[in-house]
Motif scaffolding. Sequence first.
Motif, mmCIF file in Angstrom:
data_model
loop_
_atom_site.group_PDB
_atom_site.id
_atom_site.type_symbol
_atom_site.label_atom_id
_atom_site.label_comp_id
_atom_site.label_asym_id
_atom_site.label_seq_id
_atom_site.Cartn_x
_atom_site.Cartn_y
_atom_site.Cartn_z
ATOM 1 N N GLU A 151 4.110 -13.169 1.772
ATOM 2 C CA GLU A 151 3.017 -12.381 2.280
ATOM 3 C C GLU A 151 2.036 -13.457 2.929
ATOM 4 N N LYS A 176 0.596 -6.419 -1.201
ATOM 5 C CA LYS A 176 1.514 -5.654 -0.616
ATOM 6 C C LYS A 176 2.742 -5.796 -1.134
ATOM 7 N N HIS A 177 3.313 -7.234 -1.088
ATOM 8 C CA HIS A 177 4.549 -7.672 -1.644
ATOM 9 C C HIS A 177 4.652 -7.612 -3.189
ATOM 10 N N VAL A 229 1.390 -5.211 8.382
ATOM 11 C CA VAL A 229 0.912 -3.819 7.799
ATOM 12 C C VAL A 229 -0.586 -4.087 7.490
ATOM 13 N N TYR A 273 8.089 -1.988 3.418
ATOM 14 C CA TYR A 273 7.239 -1.587 4.743
ATOM 15 C C TYR A 273 8.002 -1.141 5.801
ATOM 16 N N GLU A 274 9.320 -1.097 5.860
ATOM 17 C CA GLU A 274 10.035 -0.932 6.961
ATOM 18 C C GLU A 274 9.390 0.036 8.081
ATOM 19 N N VAL A 282 6.546 1.604 8.153
ATOM 20 C CA VAL A 282 5.333 1.377 8.518
ATOM 21 C C VAL A 282 5.377 0.922 10.017
#
Length: 319
Positions: free
Chosen positions: A231, A243-244, A304, A314-315, A317
């Motif tokens: 990240e 996020k991660h 993102v 997050y694929e 997104v």
Amino acid sequence: MILNIKNLHINYEVKNGYVSAVQDVNISLSENETLGLVGESGCGKSTLGKSLLKILPKNAKILGEISFKGQNIAQYNEKEMRKIRGKHISMIFQDPMTSLNPIMKVKDLFLETIKAHYPEIPEDEALEMSGKILSDVGIDPIRMNEYSFQFSGGMRQRVMIALSLVLKPEIVIADEPTTSLDVIVQAQIMEVLKKLKDEHKMSMVLITHDLGVVAELADRIGVMYAGHLVELSTAEKIYYEPKHPYTQALLKSIPNTNIDDRELRYIPGDLPNLVKPPKGCRFASRCPYAKEICHEKVPPDFEVDETRVKCWLYEKVKA
Ligand code: ATP
Ligand code: SF4
């Protein structure tokens, strides 16, 4: 952009193959920027930091590009690197006791560093430069006549900072600069580092396993896990909108001093074996959200909300 790292891979050759310590890292550093690199011990932070000066052990192999002011220093030989080290890029190490030669007086450590790059500078001028930077880090220049072993741990680290900055490098890499010090001295040292970094308008890569330490200093933070940069975002986003799943777990593991029982939440599980790294996401064996694809394919980097995150979650997104 002062530094641009592209597709960087670093492997250590060992008896049974090689340790994949850094894999496909892409990251850049701007003028005056402080980039924090965080992650558990063994994630590859020091390997990445040392690669910028090419001071890795002999069994390390670097592949990819490390572009300093447009020049790919990953291809530089030892002679060319000696011109870069100290003068353009310098490093503050974890343990000044082992990095400062104890049988040399502090003033000789400075003279050696200055003369290596500027042999034409007369000794009195070199001593003046050394005295100035020593007082900037809070050490009376008169103590230049002492040996580093005569200094306390915190003072030795100040000497190390002064020595790293005396030639006003464009980039300083600080690798766990306060790990061996107590909390109060840690705070003082970080304050000195921040002040000098701002005054000298340097860029800094600050390596630590402690997200708390980078909180006040870093503009952006890169989170490393098992050799991957998982990240990358502004310090604010990393803290408030991680996020991660690994970053989220890392943040939860910071002891909260406001909580009475001061519970330390460790991340369950261990780092994978980097000689035989997993086929897919390197965090999969510890991740509560792991799905099939995570075990099969290394996630690419997804953008993102101005954060770069290496995670299949997050694929959908944006790829
Ligand atoms: P620490 O905070 O403990 O220094 P780190 O995140 O900086 O950890 P590195 O020291 O860069 O991590 O290590 C990354 C990986 O490379 C680890 O698996 C480590 O065991 C391995 N490694 C480091 N040096 C060597 C070496 N000389 N030979 C083989 N493997 C090595
Ligand atoms: Fe977890 Fe999968 Fe994301 Fe890896 S890619 S962090 S295993 S959800």
